[in-house]
Design an enzyme around this catalytic site. Sequence first.
Site, short mmCIF file in Angstrom:
data_model
loop_
_atom_site.label_atom_id
_atom_site.label_comp_id
_atom_site.label_asym_id
_atom_site.label_seq_id
_atom_site.Cartn_x
_atom_site.Cartn_y
_atom_site.Cartn_z
N GLU A 65 -61.60 9.66 69.68
CA GLU A 65 -61.06 10.96 69.26
C GLU A 65 -61.84 11.48 68.06
O GLU A 65 -62.42 10.73 67.29
CB GLU A 65 -59.59 10.82 68.86
CG GLU A 65 -58.66 10.39 69.99
CD GLU A 65 -57.22 10.33 69.54
OE1 GLU A 65 -56.44 11.20 69.96
OE2 GLU A 65 -56.86 9.42 68.77
N GLU A 92 -49.16 7.65 76.42
CA GLU A 92 -49.80 7.07 75.24
C GLU A 92 -48.74 6.61 74.25
O GLU A 92 -47.80 7.34 73.96
CB GLU A 92 -50.70 8.10 74.56
CG GLU A 92 -51.90 8.51 75.39
CD GLU A 92 -52.78 9.49 74.64
OE1 GLU A 92 -52.48 9.77 73.45
OE2 GLU A 92 -53.75 9.98 75.22
N GLU A 103 -56.69 16.90 76.23
CA GLU A 103 -55.56 16.39 75.46
C GLU A 103 -54.66 17.57 75.16
O GLU A 103 -55.11 18.59 74.63
CB GLU A 103 -56.00 15.74 74.15
CG GLU A 103 -54.82 15.26 73.33
CD GLU A 103 -55.24 14.66 72.00
OE1 GLU A 103 -54.37 14.06 71.35
OE2 GLU A 103 -56.41 14.81 71.63
N ASN A 114 -48.11 11.56 75.16
CA ASN A 114 -47.81 10.67 74.05
C ASN A 114 -46.30 10.58 73.86
O ASN A 114 -45.63 11.61 73.76
CB ASN A 114 -48.46 11.21 72.77
CG ASN A 114 -48.29 10.25 71.61
OD1 ASN A 114 -47.17 10.08 71.12
ND2 ASN A 114 -49.37 9.68 71.17
N ASP A 149 -52.68 4.44 71.63
CA ASP A 149 -53.17 5.54 70.81
C ASP A 149 -53.39 5.06 69.38
O ASP A 149 -52.75 4.12 68.90
CB ASP A 149 -52.17 6.69 70.86
CG ASP A 149 -52.75 7.98 70.33
OD1 ASP A 149 -53.99 8.07 70.23
OD2 ASP A 149 -51.97 8.91 70.04
#
Length: 679
Positions: free
Chosen positions: A619, A532, A445, A500, A562
């Site tokens: 996460e 995301e 990530e 994202n 997300d």
Amino acid sequence: MDFLISAERDPSALALALLFATIGTYLTVDFMSRVHRGTGLSRLNWLFIISIICGTSSWATTVLVVLATGASFAPATLFGSLLCSLGFSTLGIVVSLRRANNIGGEIGGALISVGNIVALNIIMQAAGLGLEFPGGIVTGGYVASVCMGAGAFSVAIRTDRRSTPAVSTLLLISSLATLVLTALPPHIETAGVLGAGRDIVLPSVVVIMSAVLGTALATYNIEHQSRVDAMDTLRNYAAIDSLTGLSNRDALKRHISDLVDTTDRATAKFTVLAFNLNRFRLVNDVHGSEAGDHILKTVAGRLESALCPNEFVARVSGDEFYAVKSGIHRKADAVAFANKLLEIVREPIQWKNSKLDITARIGAALFPNSAESVDELIGQADIAMCRAQSTTDEEVIFFDPSVDRAKRDLNALSIDLRKAIDDKEFEIYYQTQHSATTRQLIGFEALIRWHHPVRGMISPADFIPLAEKTGMIHEIGAWVIRETCLQASRWDASIKVAVNVSANQIMRNDLPEIVHDAITRSGIDAKRLELEITESGIVADERHALSILNRIKALGCSIAMDDFGTGFSSLSTFKKFPFDKIKIDRAFISDLATNKQSYAIVNATVGVGRPLNIRILAEGVEDQEQLAILTELGCDEVQGYYFGRPIPVHEADDLLRAARLAQQPGAASNVVEFKVGNR
């Protein structure tokens, strides 16, 4: 040179000669600069005045020096010498100024000196000595006089220094002195000449020169005062708002600066108030700009007519006004002044057949309580006004350092954010992602970092919301997509990257084009890129968001939801939108082992994703126990501090190389995920 050592001369005549020569030559040089600045009739007027001054002062100097020897003059011939001096002076001035770019200055100065030589010889004839042609005119004194005259005008016309007037004046005086001192004998016998002596000539010359120089000085004073008045008028005009007649921003700053310098900090204060006219833009839009101008002029007139001697008001732009009151001692005095202004602003304004209602909210700053400079006071009043406009119960708000300084820091940060984009102060870090079952490295990530040159590392939690508010998120987000794809192009083809994107980016029609450009430039397979989004980013306009996501899916990219489990999470979302992955928020992972509700939510999420063929990533995994539970529940992918903190790209490269060496045959596809922000 006998004249220099002779004792038979009139000292008063010599003193007057020196005085008239000095004043006349200085005014000649000084006024010539005005001829350069003048045009048309003004230029002709100055040329005429300079010729009169130059001719009469040279003539008077010569007459008085000859008179000092005890000479008497024939009046008619004396008058002829004046005309000669004036004629040569006019010719010399005209030549000098019309040909200033060539050698006109030198020629003009020489002509004036020649005129002085001719006038001197005529004056000597008037005194009974007779002309000295041709022998006298070729003497060294005549040549030196002509050369110095040429040099004086050359300096006056060709240079523009502080010393120019003094040097030119000195050369002209030297030219006259050289002429008369080398040409005259110590005493001129005029027994045979019937004419005017000292008692008549001296007063006459003094009267003539007094009139000429007096007129010249008066003209100079009039011209100078006119320039001063014009500058004052321009200065005043520059300090006045042309629409309302109030003072403008420059005048406001000067007024506050004067108060800062003169206010006794120990015994007195002054306040600076800032206010906008509420509903002004609405009235302007409905009734037109003419109505808006009418409002501004009416309010300005009312404010100005109500001001006391220690009060000041200015319009700085649009409907933005500032007011200042000095000589106050308490905060209550500033509040009373603000309420007075509010009452004036609230008075209805008649416009044609309508009554227009205007209100205001006022922000205030006090000196010397929290500011010492002009810009700080104005800025503090403006910040307080912005806070007053956002409240519903207070019409007058004073600057509060604890509240307003934070807003000011945020504004400063937004300026720095713009600079950070231009100066490339951003960097992307990567955090590892792993398979929940094999623990194998399957991706990263990526987290954006801002290395501020003064503040150091700034958290994405601070600057990402600011970027979204200011609209700079579009530029930052586009850079992140491009940079991530370029970095991923150095990795194995099995590595995926996920980016994202914010709600603001999704609402823009150009997001698919930005994604396509990044893929094309980097050369990576579109299947390696994953975007995301949060559910909160699509609820505002679901139809538009669905259109954008479908266009991105058509490129071959995948879409992940997300922060699932927070905000607007709804199962109906999976029916409407083409998600390929669900990311469970860290809030449900941190207490997974101890909280039944968190366990149930994670279990339900995995249960929703499996039949829909949607992969699940958890996460915030930080220990072995959390990892074991997620594996047991059937979670596909995990990430968190248990596996490592975010690392810069070169360390990510090293990690991937190590993983490639240790990779076993038949391992799952590697996945690298990008995310804007550190959540």
